[in-house]
Design a protein around this motif. Structure first.
Motif, PDB file in Angstrom:
ATOM      1  N   ILE A  86       0.865  -1.176   0.000  1.00  0.00           N
ATOM      2  CA  ILE A  86       0.000   0.000   0.000  1.00  0.00           C
ATOM      3  C   ILE A  86       0.900   1.225   0.000  1.00  0.00           C
ATOM      4  O   ILE A  86       1.760   1.365   0.870  1.00  0.00           O
ATOM      5  CB  ILE A  86      -0.930  -0.003   1.239  1.00  0.00           C
ATOM      6  CG1 ILE A  86      -1.861  -1.211   1.195  1.00  0.00           C
ATOM      7  CG2 ILE A  86      -1.713   1.309   1.323  1.00  0.00           C
ATOM      8  CD1 ILE A  86      -2.726  -1.375   2.438  1.00  0.00           C
ATOM      9  N   LEU A  87       0.712   2.096  -0.983  1.00  0.00           N
ATOM     10  CA  LEU A  87       1.498   3.323  -1.086  1.00  0.00           C
ATOM     11  C   LEU A  87       0.625   4.508  -0.710  1.00  0.00           C
ATOM     12  O   LEU A  87      -0.468   4.673  -1.239  1.00  0.00           O
ATOM     13  CB  LEU A  87       2.035   3.490  -2.505  1.00  0.00           C
ATOM     14  CG  LEU A  87       2.930   2.353  -2.998  1.00  0.00           C
ATOM     15  CD1 LEU A  87       3.276   2.550  -4.469  1.00  0.00           C
ATOM     16  CD2 LEU A  87       4.192   2.258  -2.160  1.00  0.00           C
ATOM     17  N   MET A  88       1.129   5.325   0.223  1.00  0.00           N
ATOM     18  CA  MET A  88       0.403   6.512   0.673  1.00  0.00           C
ATOM     19  C   MET A  88       1.402   7.651   0.814  1.00  0.00           C
ATOM     20  O   MET A  88       2.160   7.688   1.783  1.00  0.00           O
ATOM     21  CB  MET A  88      -0.274   6.260   2.016  1.00  0.00           C
ATOM     22  CG  MET A  88      -1.271   5.126   2.019  1.00  0.00           C
ATOM     23  SD  MET A  88      -1.783   4.677   3.689  1.00  0.00           S
ATOM     24  CE  MET A  88      -0.254   4.041   4.370  1.00  0.00           C
ATOM     25  N   ARG A 104       5.460   3.729   2.488  1.00  0.00           N
ATOM     26  CA  ARG A 104       5.240   2.453   1.792  1.00  0.00           C
ATOM     27  C   ARG A 104       4.911   1.417   2.853  1.00  0.00           C
ATOM     28  O   ARG A 104       5.713   1.169   3.759  1.00  0.00           O
ATOM     29  CB  ARG A 104       6.488   2.019   1.029  1.00  0.00           C
ATOM     30  CG  ARG A 104       6.320   0.691   0.306  1.00  0.00           C
ATOM     31  CD  ARG A 104       7.660   0.260  -0.326  1.00  0.00           C
ATOM     32  NE  ARG A 104       7.509  -0.877  -1.186  1.00  0.00           N
ATOM     33  CZ  ARG A 104       7.510  -2.151  -0.777  1.00  0.00           C
ATOM     34  NH1 ARG A 104       7.651  -2.441   0.510  1.00  0.00           N
ATOM     35  NH2 ARG A 104       7.376  -3.136  -1.638  1.00  0.00           N
ATOM     36  N   SER A 154       5.904  -0.697   7.713  1.00  0.00           N
ATOM     37  CA  SER A 154       5.868   0.582   7.015  1.00  0.00           C
ATOM     38  C   SER A 154       7.260   1.191   6.947  1.00  0.00           C
ATOM     39  O   SER A 154       8.019   1.118   7.917  1.00  0.00           O
ATOM     40  CB  SER A 154       4.946   1.578   7.732  1.00  0.00           C
ATOM     41  OG  SER A 154       3.628   1.112   7.727  1.00  0.00           O
ATOM     42  N   PHE A 207      -6.221   1.540   5.713  1.00  0.00           N
ATOM     43  CA  PHE A 207      -5.076   1.899   4.876  1.00  0.00           C
ATOM     44  C   PHE A 207      -5.354   1.608   3.404  1.00  0.00           C
ATOM     45  O   PHE A 207      -4.918   2.355   2.521  1.00  0.00           O
ATOM     46  CB  PHE A 207      -3.812   1.188   5.357  1.00  0.00           C
ATOM     47  CG  PHE A 207      -3.398   1.646   6.726  1.00  0.00           C
ATOM     48  CD1 PHE A 207      -2.977   2.946   6.937  1.00  0.00           C
ATOM     49  CD2 PHE A 207      -3.463   0.788   7.799  1.00  0.00           C
ATOM     50  CE1 PHE A 207      -2.620   3.391   8.208  1.00  0.00           C
ATOM     51  CE2 PHE A 207      -3.108   1.212   9.070  1.00  0.00           C
ATOM     52  CZ  PHE A 207      -2.686   2.519   9.273  1.00  0.00           C
ATOM     53  N   ARG A 208      -6.082   0.554   3.134  1.00  0.00           N
ATOM     54  CA  ARG A 208      -6.480   0.286   1.750  1.00  0.00           C
ATOM     55  C   ARG A 208      -7.364   1.422   1.230  1.00  0.00           C
ATOM     56  O   ARG A 208      -7.222   1.871   0.098  1.00  0.00           O
ATOM     57  CB  ARG A 208      -7.218  -1.050   1.667  1.00  0.00           C
ATOM     58  CG  ARG A 208      -6.334  -2.248   1.926  1.00  0.00           C
ATOM     59  CD  ARG A 208      -7.147  -3.514   1.993  1.00  0.00           C
ATOM     60  NE  ARG A 208      -6.315  -4.688   2.095  1.00  0.00           N
ATOM     61  CZ  ARG A 208      -6.641  -5.768   2.790  1.00  0.00           C
ATOM     62  NH1 ARG A 208      -7.806  -5.831   3.423  1.00  0.00           N
ATOM     63  NH2 ARG A 208      -5.822  -6.799   2.832  1.00  0.00           N
ATOM     64  N   GLN A 243      -5.231   4.482   0.479  1.00  0.00           N
ATOM     65  CA  GLN A 243      -4.511   4.341  -0.791  1.00  0.00           C
ATOM     66  C   GLN A 243      -5.428   4.661  -1.971  1.00  0.00           C
ATOM     67  O   GLN A 243      -5.030   5.358  -2.901  1.00  0.00           O
ATOM     68  CB  GLN A 243      -3.932   2.941  -0.957  1.00  0.00           C
ATOM     69  CG  GLN A 243      -3.260   2.751  -2.306  1.00  0.00           C
ATOM     70  CD  GLN A 243      -2.662   1.380  -2.483  1.00  0.00           C
ATOM     71  OE1 GLN A 243      -1.467   1.271  -2.550  1.00  0.00           O
ATOM     72  NE2 GLN A 243      -3.490   0.349  -2.555  1.00  0.00           N
ATOM     73  N   THR A 276      -5.711   8.274  -2.449  1.00  0.00           N
ATOM     74  CA  THR A 276      -4.477   8.994  -2.784  1.00  0.00           C
ATOM     75  C   THR A 276      -3.838   8.431  -4.045  1.00  0.00           C
ATOM     76  O   THR A 276      -2.621   8.379  -4.160  1.00  0.00           O
ATOM     77  CB  THR A 276      -3.472   8.926  -1.614  1.00  0.00           C
ATOM     78  OG1 THR A 276      -3.161   7.550  -1.352  1.00  0.00           O
ATOM     79  CG2 THR A 276      -4.039   9.557  -0.356  1.00  0.00           C
ATOM     80  N   ALA A 277      -4.659   8.017  -4.990  1.00  0.00           N
ATOM     81  CA  ALA A 277      -4.144   7.420  -6.226  1.00  0.00           C
ATOM     82  C   ALA A 277      -3.203   8.359  -6.972  1.00  0.00           C
ATOM     83  O   ALA A 277      -2.336   7.914  -7.706  1.00  0.00           O
ATOM     84  CB  ALA A 277      -5.299   7.001  -7.127  1.00  0.00           C
TER      85      ALA A 277
END
Length: 170
Positions: free
Chosen positions: A33-35, A39, A58, A136-137, A140, A143-144
């Motif tokens: 998951i990238l935010m 990472r 993370s 968190f999903r 993400q 925040t695409a």
């Protein structure tokens, strides 16, 4: 990749009866998951623990501010610092947490964290129950474009997971 095996199988090389729910996540496995500047790798999303436990790893880039100070009504959190140093703010107390530090935050305790250093920091987070992994999903998905979510949208998402921002210590 998640595989099911027993230590007897690993030692003998012969297939043994698998233990349902046992999960082994290798160093290159797990959902990523990238935010923004973080990472996250989901190591356990609760699907192997009947949703009693979620675990993530993370990597926070240097100078990553954390979430607004908040409290959870339905889950406890634990944070283990693998490398680097994070600053945890619990209520109005500041704690510098270097590698090897464990921070446990029970339900209802206001908290946040940040990486104020020039080096990345790695932490393991544990959630019990696993409720917050889906948060968190959701972040993400919001925040695409790679940036942080709009503040109001982030707070609304928190509220869906029995979490509220605190202003008591701002």
């Amino acid at each position: 990749m998640t595989c099911e095996s027993t230590s007897a199988e690993a030692m003998s090389g012969e297939p043994q009866a698998a233990h349902p729910g046992v999960s082994v996540v290798g160093p290159d496995d797990g959902e990523v998951i990238l935010m923004a500047t973080t990472r996250m790798r989901v190591l356990e999303d609760g699907s192997h623990t009947e949703h009693r436990l979620g675990v993530t790893e993370s990597i926070l880039a240097p100078h990553t501010s954390g979430p607004p100070q908040h409290r959870h009504a339905l889950h406890d959190e634990g944070f283990y610092i693998v490398s680097g140093t994070l600053v945890f703010t619990i209520g109005d107390s500041r704690h510098d947490a270097a590698a090897g530090t464990l921070v446990v935050v029970p339900r209802g305790a206001p908290h946040t964290f940040a990486n104020e250093t020039d080096q990345p920091a790695i932490l393991l987070s544990m959630f019990t129950p696993d409720l917050y992994v889906q948060y968190f999903r959701d972040l993400q998905a919001m925040t695409a474009d790679g940036g942080p979510p709009a503040p109001r949208a982030g707070l609304e998402t928190m509220s869906r997971y029995a979490t509220e921002a605190t202003t008591d210590f701002a």
